[in-house]
Design a protein around this motif. Structure first.
Motif, PDB file in Angstrom:
ATOM      1  N   ALA A 181       0.479  -1.503  -0.278  1.00  0.00           N
ATOM      2  CA  ALA A 181      -0.136  -0.393  -0.145  1.00  0.00           C
ATOM      3  C   ALA A 181       0.869   0.940   0.277  1.00  0.00           C
ATOM      4  N   PHE A 182       2.124   1.240   1.079  1.00  0.00           N
ATOM      5  CA  PHE A 182       2.536   2.338   1.126  1.00  0.00           C
ATOM      6  C   PHE A 182       3.278   2.765   0.041  1.00  0.00           C
ATOM      7  N   LEU A 183       3.810   1.534  -0.807  1.00  0.00           N
ATOM      8  CA  LEU A 183       4.937   1.550  -1.929  1.00  0.00           C
ATOM      9  C   LEU A 183       3.878   2.280  -3.662  1.00  0.00           C
ATOM     10  N   TRP A 184       2.652   1.216  -3.189  1.00  0.00           N
ATOM     11  CA  TRP A 184       1.554   1.965  -4.491  1.00  0.00           C
ATOM     12  C   TRP A 184       2.093   3.774  -4.318  1.00  0.00           C
ATOM     13  N   GLU A 185       0.974   3.824  -3.068  1.00  0.00           N
ATOM     14  CA  GLU A 185       1.487   5.246  -3.115  1.00  0.00           C
ATOM     15  C   GLU A 185       2.172   6.437  -3.059  1.00  0.00           C
ATOM     16  N   ALA A 186       3.675   5.769  -2.436  1.00  0.00           N
ATOM     17  CA  ALA A 186       4.988   6.688  -4.033  1.00  0.00           C
ATOM     18  C   ALA A 186       4.616   6.335  -5.029  1.00  0.00           C
ATOM     19  N   LEU A 187       4.704   6.202  -5.796  1.00  0.00           N
ATOM     20  CA  LEU A 187       4.212   5.265  -7.041  1.00  0.00           C
ATOM     21  C   LEU A 187       3.415   5.692  -7.971  1.00  0.00           C
ATOM     22  N   LEU A 242      10.666   5.277 -10.952  1.00  0.00           N
ATOM     23  CA  LEU A 242      11.727   4.677 -10.257  1.00  0.00           C
ATOM     24  C   LEU A 242      12.227   5.598  -9.096  1.00  0.00           C
ATOM     25  N   MET A 243      12.698   6.439  -8.940  1.00  0.00           N
ATOM     26  CA  MET A 243      12.508   7.646  -8.145  1.00  0.00           C
ATOM     27  C   MET A 243      11.248   6.970  -6.858  1.00  0.00           C
ATOM     28  N   GLY A 244       9.954   7.163  -7.540  1.00  0.00           N
ATOM     29  CA  GLY A 244       8.978   6.952  -6.253  1.00  0.00           C
ATOM     30  C   GLY A 244       9.374   5.561  -5.877  1.00  0.00           C
ATOM     31  N   LEU A 245       9.590   4.973  -6.263  1.00  0.00           N
ATOM     32  CA  LEU A 245      10.456   3.529  -5.770  1.00  0.00           C
ATOM     33  C   LEU A 245      11.422   3.390  -4.966  1.00  0.00           C
ATOM     34  N   VAL A 246      12.098   4.073  -5.311  1.00  0.00           N
ATOM     35  CA  VAL A 246      13.294   4.112  -4.183  1.00  0.00           C
ATOM     36  C   VAL A 246      12.768   5.459  -3.210  1.00  0.00           C
ATOM     37  N   ALA A 306       7.949   2.157   3.656  1.00  0.00           N
ATOM     38  CA  ALA A 306       7.200   1.629   3.458  1.00  0.00           C
ATOM     39  C   ALA A 306       7.467   0.431   4.054  1.00  0.00           C
ATOM     40  N   ILE A 307       8.794  -0.099   4.321  1.00  0.00           N
ATOM     41  CA  ILE A 307       9.600  -1.235   5.017  1.00  0.00           C
ATOM     42  C   ILE A 307       9.025  -0.007   6.708  1.00  0.00           C
TER      43      ILE A 307
END
Length: 388
Positions: free
Chosen positions: A304-310, A363-367, A373-374
C-alpha cells in the motif's frame, strides 16, 4: 487481503499540500530529464533528415566535414564520370559539385556575430534535395551574384530578407529567395552558384561532390569503385549516414550533461518523496496498527505504501512530461560542433522519450518510498495502537 486502491488515493488526497509539493519536485526533475532527451533527439533528427539515403556524398579521405574537405577539379571530373550516377528525364546527371565555407553574419536582435554555412551548388543541387522548396522570391541565376537563404537564416539574421545584400567573400550578393528545408540543417544555410562563390572566396577546389544513385542497392559498388581508384584520395558515404555522424558528438554531450543534471536533481526529489512518506507513516501510526489488528498482513501494508509512493511519482511524471511537451513550440539555435556554424532545430518528443521519462519518475518514487514502506510494514501492532 489487499488494501483497495481507493484507500491509497484517498490518503494522497487527504494530504493535498504535501502531495502537490512533492509531485511538483518530481515534475521538475522529469521536465529536465525529458527536455534534454528531446533536445538531443531534435538535433539528431534535424541532421539525419538533412541527408537522403539515395544520395552519396564524396569528401576528401579522413575529412570529417565538408568544410575540411578539398576535391580538385580533376578528381571532380573523374567522380562525375562514374556509371552509377542517376540521370534526370532531360538526360542531365544528378550530380552537384559543391563548395562549403563559413561566413560571419550579425544576428537580428543583438547584432552579435555568428558563423553561417554558405553552400555553393551546381544547377542540379536543388533537384538533389526534394525536401527544399522556395517559399518566397525566386531561385538565383547561375553565373550571377545572387543567393537564396534558409528560412532560419531569414528569421535570425540581420539583412537576410529578399532584396537585401549580404557581403560574402570579395563582393556583395543579392538575396533573391527564401527556402524552407523543413526540419533539416539546410534551413540554416545560404546557397548560391558554386562557380561564383569559388571566385568570391578565391577557391580553386570543391568541398564535396553529391550525386544520386541510379539504384540504391548499388551504393557498395559505387563506394568501392571510388575509394579504390588510385587517382582519387576521397571517401564516399551515404548522405544520410554522413549527417547522422555530424550529430553524434553534440548529441552525446547533451545526453551526458542532461542525465548528470537529472541524476543530481533526482536525489533531491527522492529525498523529498522519502520525507513525505515518512511523515505519512508517522501521522498514520494508529491507522497502521488498526489495519494490522483487523487482519491485514505486513505485505499488504508494504504494498500500500509503495503504491502510494508510485502514484505520487507518476503524478509528478505526468505533470513534468506535459510541461516538457510545450518545448516543442520553441526553436533552438546552437553551434554545430563539427562545422562550427549555427544550426537551428526544435525539441522533439517521441513515445520512447515519454516512456523513459515516466519510468524514471516511477523509479524515483520506488526508491523514495521503499524505506518508509518497510518501516510501516514492520510496525508492531501493540506499539502502534498504544501510540494512538
Amino acid at each position: 487481503m489487499h488494501l483497495p486502491s481507493s484507500y491509497i488515493l484517498r490518503n494522497l488526497w487527504t494530504r493535498k499540500l504535501t502531495t502537490l509539493l512533492t509531485a511538483l519536485g518530481m515534475a521538475l526533475v522529469v521536465f529536465v530529464f525529458a527536455t534534454v532527451l528531446m533536445l538531443s533527439k531534435g538535433l539528431e533528427q534535424t541532421l539525419v533528415a538533412t541527408g537522403s539515403p539515395d544520395n552519396v556524398i564524396v569528401i576528401r579521405h579522413s575529412a570529417e566535414t565538408e568544410i575540411q574537405s578539398i576535391i580538385d577539379r580533376e578528381q571532380a571530373a573523374i567522380i562525375a564520370s562514374l556509371p552509377d550516377t542517376a540521370y534526370s528525364l532531360a538526360g542531365i546527371p544528378l550530380l552537384s559539385k559543391e563548395l562549403v565555407v563559413l561566413m560571419v553574419l550579425p544576428k537580428k536582435d543583438q547584432g552579435k556575430p555568428s558563423n553561417v554555412t554558405v553552400r555553393g551548388i551546381s544547377a542540379t543541387g536543388l533537384t538533389l534535395r526534394p525536401q527544399v522548396r522556395l517559399t518566397q522570391g525566386r531561385m538565383f541565376h547561375p553565373g550571377a551574384r545572387e543567393i537564396i537563404v534558409g528560412n532560419k537564416i531569414a528569421q535570425n539574421f540581420a539583412n537576410a530578407s529578399i532584396g537585401k545584400k549580404l557581403r560574402l567573400g570579395l563582393g556583395e550578393w543579392t538575396i533573391t529567395g527564401i527556402f524552407d528545408a523543413g526540419k533539416t540543417g539546410f534551413s540554416s544555410e545560404v546557397w548560391g552558384d558554386v562557380e561564383q562563390l569559388m571566385q568570391a572566396f578565391r577557391r580553386n577546389d570543391y568541398s564535396s561532390i553529391i550525386f544520386k544513385l541510379a539504384a540504391t542497392a548499388t551504393f557498395a559498388q559505387a563506394k568501392k569503385q571510388i575509394e579504390n581508384d588510385q587517382r582519387l584520395t576521397v571517401e564516399a558515404k551515404r548522405e544520410s549516414r554522413f549527417y547522422a555522424e555530424q550529430s553524434e558528438m553534440m548529441s552525446r554531450f547533451l545526453k551526458i550533461l542532461g542525465l548528470s543534471l537529472s541524476a543530481i536533481f533526482s536525489i533531491g526529489a527522492m529525498i523529498g518523496a522519502m520525507i513525505t512518506m515518512y511523515a505519512s507513516v508517522a501521522n498514520r501510526t494508529a491507522e497502521i496498527g488498526t489495519l494490522r489488528a483487523i487482519g491485514f498482513p505486513r505485505s499488504s501494508i508494504l504494498q500500500a505504501f509503495l503504491w502510494e509512493a508510485l502514484a505520487l511519482s507518476l503524478l509528478g511524471g505526468i505533470v513534468g512530461l506535459a510541461i516538457a511537451s510545450f518545448m516543442q513550440l520553441l526553436t533552438v539555435s546552437t553551434m554545430n560542433w563539427q562545422t562550427f556554424s549555427e544550426l537551428a532545430f526544435t525539441f522533439t518528443l517521441t513515445p520512447t522519450i515519454a516512456w523513459q521519462a515516466l519510468l524514471f519518475s516511477l523509479l524515483m518514487g520506488l526508491v523514495g518510498g521503499f524505506l518508509p514502506a518497510i518501516r510501516a510494514a514492520r510496525m508492531n501492532i501493540v506499539d502502534a495502537l498504544r501510540a494512538a
